[in-house]
Design an enzyme around this catalytic site. Structure first.
Site, short mmCIF file in Angstrom:
data_model
loop_
_atom_site.label_atom_id
_atom_site.label_comp_id
_atom_site.label_asym_id
_atom_site.label_seq_id
_atom_site.Cartn_x
_atom_site.Cartn_y
_atom_site.Cartn_z
N GLY A 167 0.85 -1.19 0.00
CA GLY A 167 0.00 0.00 0.00
C GLY A 167 0.88 1.24 0.00
O GLY A 167 1.84 1.31 0.75
N GLY A 174 6.21 -2.85 3.38
CA GLY A 174 5.88 -3.29 4.73
C GLY A 174 6.23 -4.74 4.98
O GLY A 174 7.20 -5.27 4.42
N ASP A 210 0.66 1.43 8.48
CA ASP A 210 0.09 0.66 9.60
C ASP A 210 1.02 0.67 10.82
O ASP A 210 0.58 0.36 11.92
CB ASP A 210 -0.15 -0.79 9.17
N ARG A 234 -24.11 15.70 16.43
CA ARG A 234 -23.97 14.30 16.02
C ARG A 234 -22.78 13.64 16.70
O ARG A 234 -21.78 14.30 16.98
CB ARG A 234 -23.76 14.21 14.50
O1 F6P Z 1 -1.34 -1.81 4.55
C1 F6P Z 1 -1.66 -0.50 4.26
C2 F6P Z 1 -3.15 -0.32 4.06
O2 F6P Z 1 -3.40 1.05 3.88
C3 F6P Z 1 -4.03 -0.90 5.17
O3 F6P Z 1 -4.09 -0.06 6.28
C4 F6P Z 1 -5.34 -1.08 4.44
O4 F6P Z 1 -6.14 -2.09 5.02
C5 F6P Z 1 -4.87 -1.52 3.07
O5 F6P Z 1 -3.57 -1.01 2.90
C6 F6P Z 1 -5.75 -1.08 1.93
O6 F6P Z 1 -5.23 -1.65 0.79
P1 F6P Z 1 -5.60 -1.26 -0.72
O7 F6P Z 1 -4.96 0.07 -0.99
O8 F6P Z 1 -5.01 -2.36 -1.51
O9 F6P Z 1 -7.09 -1.15 -0.75
#
Ligand code: F6P
Length: 410
Positions: free
Chosen positions: A18, A116, A141, A174
């Site tokens: 990611g 990561g 993360d 809210r």
């Molecule tokens: O691992 C990084 C991250 O941003 C996570 O926090 C999240 O669950 C995931 O990637 C989302 O992944 P993608 O960009 O593939 O939807």
């Protein structure tokens, strides 16, 4: 982890997993350090997909002085592009030979790979297959043993979003529930929530007891509105996407989306789950109806319980700008990775520069998952932040230190 003193000439740079803030700083740091050492760096596009297909490329983009000038360290995302491809999962028995052929074709002697835990597992894999590579830790993360570039930028974004949402929350009275990325670790929800003065932060490390959340919510929300001269108030809950109940079940229903090639299911729906659970508790609670009447908000059949809205910032938390800390850290680990390769070190993760030394550790160790410690949770509970459980006793542990204490910038 290997150390052989063969000098590097040409290095490929891969960013993978990611995306997030700081990746361009890693690229720039690596490219600049290589140029200064008389080495050349090349972009391998789109993460491990590009590495697998390297053999098909006619040429690679070289990060010479001019091209490097176009890599803006403050832009989040990566100039090199990403994919979620795990090499060991590729359905090709000759995949490692193919990768070696690609590296030979482009005369690449080694790789700087930023990513990561999943990306790091491939660094271990490639290094064991004789491909020199060094890992520059990256993940919003923050669940690696080392700090990872992108974490600080994501925390800053989350803090801004959560704090901004208080204006609309207060205007409509809210309760705002903000679901944020972070997978199975709560670091970014935790730190972003603390930075935004969130009332409640639900993280995967603490199974959620809704009675605790509800009691905390009622205390703060009702008091704020009744004590306000214009009867205005909000209550803010940050929910990490990987949060679970006391039965151990994820609140996420995945939104019906398939898992990625690393086998991670999509996480989505935790915020909605929290919203619906709290709404049903309010509906059953006569004190809430009484509060609505006392505060002058009650309108029969239209507005009988407070509204709850869930907001999912999703990819916004890893987009846009990179924090200054992540630019500094990214350049540091990118440059350090090149120097380690040049010194013949492979299969390792740069941890940081400390007192002028490049620190590193075996990647297999660096990618072991790290979670939010429950003692840290108890410490913040002393400031009456709700973490989805009734506040627990914090036993202070004291330690006097001397000399080189931990510093953010060393
Ligand atoms: O691992 C990084 C991250 O941003 C996570 O926090 C999240 O669950 C995931 O990637 C989302 O992944 P993608 O960009 O593939 O939807």
């Amino acid at each position: 982890m290997t150390e052989d003193k063969k000098k590097m000439k040409n290095i490929g740079i891969i960013t993978s997993g990611g995306d997030c803030g700081g990746l361009n700083a890693v690229i720039r740091g690596a490219a600049k350090a290589a140029l200064m050492r008389g080495m050349r760096t090349f972009t391998i596009p789109n993460g491990y997909a590009g590495l697998y297909n390297l053999v098909n490329f006619d040429h690679l983009v070289e990060l010479d002085e001019e091209r490097t000038d176009h890599v803006n360290s403050q832009f989040a995302g990566s100039d090199a592009g990403h994919s979620r491809v795990k090499i060991s999962k590729i359905n090709d028995p000759d995949k490692y030979d193919r990768i070696m052929m690609g590296l030979r074709k482009h005369n690449l002697d080694g790789l700087v790979i930023s990513g990561g835990d999943d990306t790091g597992s491939v660094v271990v894999d490639l290094s064991e297959h004789g491909i020199p590579c060094v890992h520059a830790p990256k993940t919003m993360d923050l669940d690696l043993q080392t700090y990872s570039v992108g974490g600080d930028s994501a925390i800053n974004k989350i803090a801004d979003i959560v704090d901004d949402l208080k204006t609309t929350g207060t205007t409509h009275n809210r309760i705002m529930v903000i679901e944020v990325f972070g997978r199975y670790a709560g670091h970014t929800a935790f730190r972003g929530g603390i930075a935004a003065d969130a009332d409640c932060i639900l993280i995967p490390e603490v199974p959620v007891d809704f009675n605790a959340v509800y009691a905390h919510l009622k205390h703060y929300y009702i008091r704020r509105i009744l004590n306000s001269d214009v009867h205005a108030g909000t209550y803010t809950i940050v929910v990490a996407e990987g949060v679970r109940g006391e039965d151990g079940k994820l609140f996420s229903d995945g939104g019906g989306k398939p898992a990625d090639s690393f086998g991670h299911p999509k996480l989505a729906g935790a915020g909605l789950f929290v919203k619906e659970k709290l709404e049903s508790m309010m509906r059953e609670d006569p004190e809430i109806r009484q509060f609505m009447k006392t505060s002058g908000m009650y309108v029969p059949g239209v507005f009988e319980i407070p509204e709850i809205r869930e907001v999912i910032p999703s990819h916004i938390v890893r987009s846009g700008a990179t924090s200054a800390y992540d630019v500094n850290f990214g350049k540091q680990i990118g440059a350090a990775a090149v120097i380690l390769l040049d010194e013949g070190v492979s299969g390792v993760t740069v941890t940081k520069m400390y007192d002028g030394k490049i620190r590193y550790m075996p990647t297999a160790e660096a990618i072991a998952q790290r979670f939010v410690g429950l003692e840290t949770v108890s410490f913040y509970e002393q400031m009456d932040v709700c973490f989805g459980r009734f506040r627990q006793t914090y036993e202070p542990k004291l330690e006097e230190v001397h000399g080189a204490v931990e510093r953010l910038y060393s």
